[in-house]
Write an enzyme that holds these catalytic residues in place. Structure first.
Site, PDB file in Angstrom:
ATOM      1  N   HIS A 162      -8.285 -20.193  17.671  1.00 56.80           N
ATOM      2  CA  HIS A 162      -8.142 -21.219  16.623  1.00 56.80           C
ATOM      3  C   HIS A 162      -9.054 -20.856  15.448  1.00 56.80           C
ATOM      4  O   HIS A 162      -9.962 -21.595  15.072  1.00 56.80           O
ATOM      5  CB  HIS A 162      -8.501 -22.606  17.149  1.00 56.80           C
ATOM      6  CG  HIS A 162      -8.006 -23.695  16.229  1.00 56.80           C
ATOM      7  ND1 HIS A 162      -7.727 -24.972  16.671  1.00 56.80           N
ATOM      8  CD2 HIS A 162      -7.755 -23.692  14.916  1.00 56.80           C
ATOM      9  CE1 HIS A 162      -7.333 -25.713  15.650  1.00 56.80           C
ATOM     10  NE2 HIS A 162      -7.335 -24.962  14.569  1.00 56.80           N
ATOM     11  N   ARG A 218      -0.677 -26.625  15.666  1.00 49.57           N
ATOM     12  CA  ARG A 218      -1.405 -27.296  16.743  1.00 49.57           C
ATOM     13  C   ARG A 218      -0.699 -26.946  18.047  1.00 49.57           C
ATOM     14  O   ARG A 218       0.527 -26.832  18.100  1.00 49.57           O
ATOM     15  CB  ARG A 218      -1.382 -28.826  16.539  1.00 49.57           C
ATOM     16  CG  ARG A 218      -2.318 -29.314  15.453  1.00 49.57           C
ATOM     17  CD  ARG A 218      -3.767 -29.204  15.876  1.00 49.57           C
ATOM     18  NE  ARG A 218      -4.690 -29.787  14.890  1.00 49.57           N
ATOM     19  CZ  ARG A 218      -5.242 -29.103  13.885  1.00 49.57           C
ATOM     20  NH1 ARG A 218      -4.940 -27.826  13.717  1.00 49.57           N
ATOM     21  NH2 ARG A 218      -6.062 -29.685  13.063  1.00 49.57           N
ATOM     22  N   GLU A 253      -7.614 -26.934  23.992  1.00 54.62           N
ATOM     23  CA  GLU A 253      -8.552 -25.897  23.561  1.00 54.62           C
ATOM     24  C   GLU A 253      -9.962 -26.229  24.058  1.00 54.62           C
ATOM     25  O   GLU A 253     -10.338 -27.400  24.122  1.00 54.62           O
ATOM     26  CB  GLU A 253      -8.529 -25.805  22.036  1.00 54.62           C
ATOM     27  CG  GLU A 253      -7.177 -25.347  21.505  1.00 54.62           C
ATOM     28  CD  GLU A 253      -7.110 -25.278  19.996  1.00 54.62           C
ATOM     29  OE1 GLU A 253      -8.133 -25.503  19.327  1.00 54.62           O
ATOM     30  OE2 GLU A 253      -6.021 -25.022  19.487  1.00 54.62           O
TER      31      GLU A 253
HETATM   32  C1  8YV Z   1     -10.228 -26.708  11.566  1.00 50.02           C
HETATM   33  C2  8YV Z   1      -7.899 -26.665  11.460  1.00 50.02           C
HETATM   34  O1  8YV Z   1     -10.890 -26.948  10.412  1.00 50.02           O
HETATM   35  O2  8YV Z   1      -8.056 -27.387   9.234  1.00 50.02           O
HETATM   36  C3  8YV Z   1      -7.571 -27.599  10.365  1.00 50.02           C
HETATM   37  O3  8YV Z   1      -6.794 -28.535  10.639  1.00 50.02           O
HETATM   38  O4  8YV Z   1      -7.271 -26.598  12.448  1.00 50.02           O
HETATM   39  C4  8YV Z   1      -9.075 -25.818  11.315  1.00 50.02           C
HETATM   40  O5  8YV Z   1      -9.110 -25.188  10.085  1.00 50.02           O
HETATM   41  C5  8YV Z   1     -11.143 -26.044  12.553  1.00 50.02           C
HETATM   42  O6  8YV Z   1     -10.524 -26.121  13.782  1.00 50.02           O
HETATM   43  C6  8YV Z   1     -12.503 -26.689  12.563  1.00 50.02           C
HETATM   44  O7  8YV Z   1     -12.443 -27.976  13.101  1.00 50.02           O
END
Ligand code: 8YV
Length: 317
Positions: free
Chosen positions: A283, A235, A264
């Site tokens: 991302h 993150r 983002e």
């Molecule tokens: C999200 C992600 O699914 O799984 C996570 O925590 O960061 C990604 O795989 C994606 O950003 C869709 O919301």
């Protein structure tokens, strides 16, 4: 048979899942409602389950008018963007989508490490721009192999999958986390500064949230050293982005590969205007048809289990 009603807090980032939700449920799409509170109040008697991405919490004012809400199913493994503590206080189960994305995210982590360290994106531009013809070979990059050391910040499921890939690249693996894990042979560092000091590459994989905000601060970044490469697939909140930009500009580290950012989809100019030693990704670590489809299926399966009177498959609280 009538399709069970659910609240859909926001869109999830896979069209196949959005289609499946409409095929299987009567989905009340909160984000499209002119008056979200009015919609929530209207459907409240029939709403026990909600879908949401891992990035947007259901506002408390909405939760206040949904007394029957008992399950919030998230699309994604990271739920730092969802108010889990508040939902737990209200007796609401939260589910996420772990495991089905582990290998995919680990693949992109290694891909980003390779692309950043060997400057593959710069190489692509070098060819397309005609520089290769004009100037001959591009300048040398750095080696990824040869027993170099990688520090993994966050040795969870994804971190372990990355470690396995790193071993195949003949990298020496070490890690930092809240505590030493008895079942792994990699060296443990209680202090991320010392891990960075002893690493050529630093791979940030730890979950987001208040407990890890700016865990990778200026001291950690600078300990990586002038030949160091930082990769973040966790993150944006985990890395002090301003400190990272400063360290890159002052050449206190060599390069960074980033799939996540503090806000983002906004990427600060400081990162965008360093194309030679910064690789940026939108991302997309889990963003394949196969994996996003599996994430959506798991999210839906959690709701279906609950509606069938069974325990959810992947609760986080
Ligand atoms: C999200 C992600 O699914 O799984 C996570 O925590 O960061 C990604 O795989 C994606 O950003 C869709 O919301």
């Amino acid at each position: 048979m009538a399709k069970p009603p659910v609240l859909q807090n926001g869109p999830v980032s896979y069209s196949g899942t959005m289609t499946k939700i409409d095929e299987l449920f009567t989905a009340h799409k909160l984000w499209l409602a002119p008056d979200r509170l009015a919609l929530a109040k209207k459907i409240a008697p029939e709403i026990t389950c909600a879908f949401t991405s891992g990035h947007d919490p259901i506002p408390n004012e909405i939760l206040d008018v949904l007394p029957n809400l008992k399950l919030v199913a998230c699309f994604g493994v990271g739920v730092d963007g969802v108010n889990v503590a508040e939902l737990t206080r209200r007796g609401i189960t939260v589910t996420n989508t772990p495991d089905v994305l582990t290998e995919e995210v680990a693949d992109l982590g290694l891909g980003l490490l390779l692309a950043t360290t060997r400057q593959m994106i710069k190489g692509d531009r070098y060819v397309r721009s005609g520089e290769w013809v004009k100037r001959g070979n591009m300048e040398m990059t750095w080696s990824l192999t040869g027993g170099k050391a990688i520090g993994i910040v966050g040795l969870g499921r994804i971190g372990k999958a990355i470690a396995k890939r790193c071993e195949a690249f003949n990298l020496k693996v070490a890690y930092h986390g809240r505590s030493k894990q008895a079942d792994v042979s990699y060296r443990y560092y209680a202090d991320p500064v010392e891990l960075a000091r002893d690493s050529d590459f630093l791979m940030i994989v730890t979950p987001g949230g208040p407990g890890t905000k700016h865990l990778v601060n200026a001291r950690v970044i600078e300990a990586l050293g002038p030949n160091g490469v930082l990769i973040n697939i966790s993150r944006g909140s985990v890395v002090d982005q301003a400190a990272l930009v400063k360290a890159l500009k002052e050449k206190k580290i060599a390069a960074a590969g980033l799939d996540v950012f503090e806000v983002e989809p906004c990427v600060p100019e400081g990162l965008a205007d360093m194309p030679d030693n910064v690789v940026l990704q939108p991302h997309q670590a889990s963003a394949t048809h196969e994996t996003r489809g599996a994430m959506g299926d798991l999210m839906i399966a959690n709701v279906q289990a609950f509606l069938a009177g069974k325990k959810p498959l992947t609760p986080v609280n």
